[in-house]
Scaffold this active site. Sequence first.
Site, PDB file in Angstrom:
ATOM      1  N   GLU A 271      41.687  55.111  40.638  1.00 39.16           N
ATOM      2  CA  GLU A 271      40.314  56.014  40.426  1.00 39.16           C
ATOM      3  C   GLU A 271      40.219  56.940  41.580  1.00 39.16           C
ATOM      4  O   GLU A 271      39.054  57.518  41.789  1.00 39.16           O
ATOM      5  CB  GLU A 271      39.226  55.244  40.301  1.00 39.16           C
ATOM      6  CG  GLU A 271      38.637  54.439  41.676  1.00 39.16           C
ATOM      7  CD  GLU A 271      39.186  52.999  42.098  1.00 39.16           C
ATOM      8  OE1 GLU A 271      38.631  52.415  42.891  1.00 39.16           O
ATOM      9  OE2 GLU A 271      40.376  52.614  41.647  1.00 39.16           O
ATOM     10  N   GLU A 305      38.623  53.741  34.837  1.00 37.17           N
ATOM     11  CA  GLU A 305      38.739  54.619  35.960  1.00 37.17           C
ATOM     12  C   GLU A 305      37.719  55.732  35.895  1.00 37.17           C
ATOM     13  O   GLU A 305      37.334  55.997  37.179  1.00 37.17           O
ATOM     14  CB  GLU A 305      40.596  55.165  35.885  1.00 37.17           C
ATOM     15  CG  GLU A 305      41.294  54.138  36.064  1.00 37.17           C
ATOM     16  CD  GLU A 305      41.199  53.181  36.803  1.00 37.17           C
ATOM     17  OE1 GLU A 305      40.840  53.391  38.238  1.00 37.17           O
ATOM     18  OE2 GLU A 305      41.778  51.960  36.704  1.00 37.17           O
TER      19      GLU A 305
END
Length: 881
Positions: A271, A305
């Site tokens: 992420e 994410e």
Amino acid sequence: MTDVTTAPQAVLLADYRTPAFLVEQISLDFQLHETATQVTSIVHYSLNPDRSGIPESLILYGEDLRLDAIAIDGEALTPDHFIVSDGVLEIPVVPQSFELSMTTIIDPQNNTSLEGLYLSNGNFCTQCEAEGFRKITYYPDRPDVLTTFRVRIEAEKNYPVLLSNGNLVESGTTASGRHFTIWEDPFRKPSYLFALVAGDLVCIEGHHKTPSGRDVLLQIFVEERNRDYCDHAMRSLQKAMQWDEEVFGLEYDLDRYMIVAVDDFNMGAMENKGLNVFNSKYVLAHPETATDADFLGVESVIGHEYFHNWTGNRVTCRDWFQLSLKEGLTVFRDQEFSADLNSAAVKRIDDVRVLRQFQFPEDAGPMAHPIRPSSYVEINNFYTTTIYNKGAEVIRMMQTLLGKDRFIAGVQSYLQKHDGQAATCDDFVAAMEVAGGIDLSQFKNWYHQAGTPHVSYSEQYDARTETLTLNVSQTCSPTPGQEVKQPFHLPLVVGLLDNQGNDIPLQLAGEDAPTGTSRTLELKEATQQFVFENISCRPVVSLLREFSAPVVLRADVNSDDLAFRLAHDSDEFNRWEAGQQLATRELLANYELVAGAPEQFSLSPVFSKAWSAALADYEADSSLLTQLLVLPNEQYLADQLDSVDPGRVYQVRQLARKTLAEANHALLKERYLKAQRGEVYSLDPGAVGERSLANFCLGQLLLTGGESSEAMGLEQYHNAANMTDRLAAFSALVNSDVAAKSAVIDDFYHQWQAHPLLLDKWFSLQALAQTDSVFADVQRLLSHPKFSYSNPNRVRSLIGAFSQNLNAFHRADGLGYKWLADQILLIDARNAQLSARLAGPFTRWKRLEAKRQALMRGELERISGATLSKDLYEIVSKSLS
């Protein structure tokens, strides 16, 4: 690598101290070259105010670096000024505020660990979580050191795309003919969220309009050959952004959001702020090359994410012990997102299956740890189903206790209060207490106690007083380092069914009137009693609806009541659960019967009738019906036994499947032929359900043998309009004894050899095949020209898949164990994260029968005698302890 004769030291939560120095800003300059990338960093350090007046050494971390130059405030340091040892650079004497500049040289091409900066298919890529940034430059590589990043990337023009976090502020060409970009991220972040990508990539663009009216540019970067496989990922991203705005009131904060897909990646995705790097498995999807499960997986991971932008990035974790603060919370959010967009009941069932198959055994094994562990040797080993999936269940329980509206208000308050900070699990729980007006002191036992609670209950119905009494108790077995457990705070959602299968309005003793047909009982003591009034007939109890707590539920429920709930329970999860309990009871009873005598196998009339009735239910949702019909998997069944013979578990389950298929052959064929599978592919839940039911029926029919079943399988394989149906037919044929099996395997390879993700499935389905030749097939496939040890997906698809093939892996002669041990030792030298994950099956050796125990332990001891990475050492040493 770490020699096991000198055991690595554990890192302890109790030893946490705030960082001695804070970072005001970091500037990075990358001169990209395949084998000698030069990284120049300029970092502004200042003494942490809580250390004021105390002389502090500057401690920085680095691995596999060549230090070319280092200076403080422009003055070069000589080796007399600093010490480099065991991955640590220490400068004993530094000012309270200063600028540290240094140049390091790294080798991306030979970085097989896939941490730090490495090359993937000719593209530069980074992976810095958890501690990969130290493979780029010396730095205080810890999550509670946050700062703003300015990044300059320079490369040859055969790497036309140069990306990093944040906003692009400048680009151009150098006098030498190379080109560069400069990126600035305005949001403070820890080093694990840094990202860089450089390569020959194409860009697919989209847009999203936020509620405040900003237009966000969405970009997905892939190799040219994958250009046409990104539409679903883009739609998933747009749906995730809209969902987060509508449900949690959270809006994206940068002008662009970028996703990059790479083939060589240890994880599913990462992420990094504004620049997410994905395993291509979770980006690329097209009906011709991806299954329904692939499409749903892409949607889920894209959402996961993106949701990290707030729960992980804007508010990050103070230290790695708090990992579940961001991962458990974000897994819960992506589960809710997927449930809202698809079949909520099937999503819940899938999530609980993962929990039971992987997390519950982890809780019962040598690697057991709380969702906030107290120590670790290698943090990479704690990216576990406990942190992620059990962590999500803990978050779900808080929502159950507070109610959805107050829970969301608590999340919003937590994010607002800690925006731009590194927070702790205690910070999150405190926000929930305020939002819910509730004391969660006892609930925090979930954060520091490992293990899966076992909940048992008994019931007494009194027709004279029209009351039902539930006596509920909880226990939790000892886990490593925790012999005695305090009671957990458990929300148990309950319903009662009357003799017609209808929900009964629930009124607890002392209440004036009923309040709904499902109630949350809060179990806080070792034993508690709950009394329901105005119950006019003996009810059937439906406890733990929606799987409201991650526990093992034990009760002496008769088979007739389970069959009744399978037919009537209004809670779809508990309807499925009743069927699973009924099937588990049947299979385990036969496990005892068939020891040395397979002819003793039989299914009870109650179970057979209930299964057939479910198959004949044309009104049921097809997705849920498929879940109801699938028998508990072999690993789940094995986990119910104290000393297991995996071969016998496999034998019993296969006998049950074949018996049910033969007894219901006509109905299975009818349901298969009537399934509506249009030529136009749709991800509508109804269409997904029809495909899942039809493909389940095909798999059952092929168990019965015969030319007609083989013909149906071959027709579907050759004429399928989408990969879901084609791969289902391929799998069914590979797991059967049909004459055309080898031809089908060859045909699939020749058609799809140019698609890496489909080749992964080709390897995996052969490694999972329930055939006598599978072990020889897997050994042969190691030499296949398309197999590569450098690609984690390919390794997992063959070696990892075979280790999950319960019957074939657990050969009575132990050759499966030896083979896996050989592969792990080979891989550990190049990719420690991957080798440690492949070692997971060895952690379960104590659950096996005595002969297999000895064989598996012998292989563990052989592994332990080698020179191991920290990652693998921790798994092996804890498994042997």
